[in-house]
Design an enzyme around this catalytic site. Structure first.
Site, mmCIF file in Angstrom:
data_model
loop_
_atom_site.group_PDB
_atom_site.id
_atom_site.type_symbol
_atom_site.label_atom_id
_atom_site.label_comp_id
_atom_site.label_asym_id
_atom_site.label_seq_id
_atom_site.Cartn_x
_atom_site.Cartn_y
_atom_site.Cartn_z
ATOM 1 N N LEU A 66 97.495 51.891 -32.086
ATOM 2 C CA LEU A 66 97.545 50.435 -32.040
ATOM 3 C C LEU A 66 98.418 50.004 -33.210
ATOM 4 O O LEU A 66 98.289 50.548 -34.320
ATOM 5 C CB LEU A 66 96.142 49.824 -32.170
ATOM 6 N N ASP A 67 99.294 49.034 -32.976
ATOM 7 C CA ASP A 67 100.175 48.564 -34.043
ATOM 8 C C ASP A 67 99.357 48.109 -35.240
ATOM 9 O O ASP A 67 98.181 47.737 -35.110
ATOM 10 C CB ASP A 67 101.035 47.398 -33.547
ATOM 11 N N LYS A 68 99.989 48.103 -36.390
ATOM 12 C CA LYS A 68 99.290 47.741 -37.613
ATOM 13 C C LYS A 68 98.652 46.365 -37.509
ATOM 14 O O LYS A 68 97.560 46.120 -38.039
ATOM 15 C CB LYS A 68 100.268 47.783 -38.795
#
Length: 258
Positions: free
Chosen positions: A105-107
């Site tokens: 999952l993106d930051k």
């Protein structure tokens, strides 16, 4: 056939010390098997029947471990990172040396993240051939037209070698759902004025920044993104961002079914 393991390896794999440390525990008589103190490091113990204790506390061996994490913004979906905290840093008190996040999952993306040491299951959940649904909530800057929605569902060119696979997308219009996801976004620091529509998106693959890039094709920016489920397993709504729990046996079986 019963699965057996050397006593020193068992203690080490349970995170109770290095091989040399646990050998010292055994030598000092701090380890028992079925109630009797043992001093043989290489004793083979039956993982299903034998009762092992260290300092009077039973040692429970789990070959595979499964955790549901409600990933918060600001941490990286990796086992280690030189600049930022990782999702493994949130599993306080757990032995994390063999754990990994399933997918990324993106930051700045929140939500359901499976953390495990079961490599086979992780591979199957991420393989597009297995058709495992991942559901996301996306708050976007601009709503899509009916034609754009149809194109989104068919798959779009986001600059990769191949267009994306077909995807599900549903405009969230009901008051309770809109209220719920607007509140989630606001808790994450995203004002309701920053987005004009909320969609539920379903993917069966997980390319780099995929949801964001798909909306960008239509000139719409994702302001807030949260994964809410993987396969049949839904994020536990009692988990605050940054909190986690072990998966139940039923949830693990549901993931195995895909």
């Amino acid at each position: 056939m019963a699965e057996k393991m050397r006593l020193d390896r068992l203690l080490s794999e349970c995170g109770l010390g290095t091989r040399s440390e646990v050998k010292t525990y055994i030598k000092k008589g701090r380890v028992t098997v079925n109630g009797a103190a043992v001093k043989d490091n290489g004793l083979k113990v039956d993982l299903s029947d034998d009762v092992v204790t260290l300092n009077g506390r039973q040692v429970v061996y789990e070959k595979f471990r499964y955790f549901m994490l409600n990933k918060p913004q600001g941490c990286v979906s990796a086992t280690r990172d030189g600049l930022s905290a990782t999702v493994l840093d949130l599993l306080e008190g757990e032995i994390t040396r063999d754990l990994f996040p399933v997918g990324r999952l993106d930051k700045d993306t929140e939500g359901f993240l499976l953390i495990t040491n079961d490599g086979r299951l992780g591979h199957e959940l991420l393989s597009p051939r297995k058709h495992v649904d991942k559901h996301y909530i996306a708050c976007v800057s601009k709503p899509l037209s009916p034609d754009q929605l149809a194109e989104f569902r068919e798959g779009v060119d986001i600059g990769d070698e191949k267009p994306t696979m077909s995807a599900g997308i549903r405009l969230i219009e009901s008051g309770s759902e809109v209220e719920l996801y607007t509140e989630m976004a606001e808790v994450a620091g995203i004002s309701a004025e920053d987005f004009q529509a909320i969609y539920e998106v379903t993917l069966q693959e997980g390319r780099y920044h995929q949801v964001k890039r798909m909306f960008e094709v239509f000139g719409s920016k994702v302001e807030y993104l949260k994964r809410i489920s993987m396969g049949e397993v839904v994020l536990d709504d009692s988990l605050e961002p940054g909190e986690y729990r072990k998966l139940t046996e039923e949830e693990v079986e549901a993931l195995r079914r895909g």
